[in-house]
Enzyme design. Sequence first.
Site, short mmCIF file in Angstrom:
data_model
loop_
_atom_site.label_atom_id
_atom_site.label_comp_id
_atom_site.label_asym_id
_atom_site.label_seq_id
_atom_site.Cartn_x
_atom_site.Cartn_y
_atom_site.Cartn_z
CG HIS A 1 -1.99 -1.00 1.23
ND1 HIS A 1 -2.69 -1.31 0.10
CD2 HIS A 1 -2.51 -1.77 2.23
CE1 HIS A 1 -3.59 -2.25 0.39
NE2 HIS A 1 -3.50 -2.54 1.66
CG MET B 1 -12.09 -13.09 -3.47
SD MET B 1 -10.98 -11.69 -3.82
CE MET B 1 -12.16 -10.39 -4.12
#
Length: 232
Positions: free
Chosen positions: A48, A173
């Site tokens: 990130h 997911m």
Amino acid sequence: MYPELLDVGTVGQEKRVPFLEYYLRERGSVDHIDNMKTMASPRLMKSHLPVQLFPTQAFTKKSKIIYVGRNPKDNAVSYYYFYKSLAGIGYYKGSWGTFLQMYLNDHVVWGGWSHHCLGWWKHNQEANFLYLKYEDVKKDERGTVKKIASFLGREVTEKTVDRIVKYCSFDNMKTNPAVNRENEPDLDCSVSPFIRKGVIGDWKNHFTVAQNEQIEQYYKERLGNTDLQFEW
């Protein structure tokens, strides 16, 4: 060739795709950088980090980099719930309104949205870089899979594309323990699940009229004179 990458139902995501800046050795976890050193090529990793903090070797050695950006309205809402559920940020107890001001003032972990998106966008024309927008991915999942495969120099059959789309679908997911991190000790999924909604436009359920005007002004000031634009 890499069965540990294909076994998406049992092998945790953090093992298959180590998190570059995630370091928890002091709490008994393994340093992800150590993991990366033992992985066979081609290795996959995620991050990130804003571009200015990312290892420069990735650019000098021409590593393949895929960046995914998301429109600031939905990103702010998603980040708010992540803040509330993550121990490392202190299980944020403040209000949505207070968090939005933090977000607009760049006072959030990993830095401000506009700086992050624009910083990586500067590499958009480089051959080893692929910039994706979350909204485009949602609109055309199959097309995105093919675009990524082409970028990586891989040929994929329609059957393989079907498999990837299936495994990467939101519903799959959300129920996959190897991805949803429901057993992650640093995440309180009872406050907010790690795989929460994944939709475009959830911001409409959170923003007041005044808040929407404020973030649109922020967007205009930060991205108005650039060729990077998002939809919401």
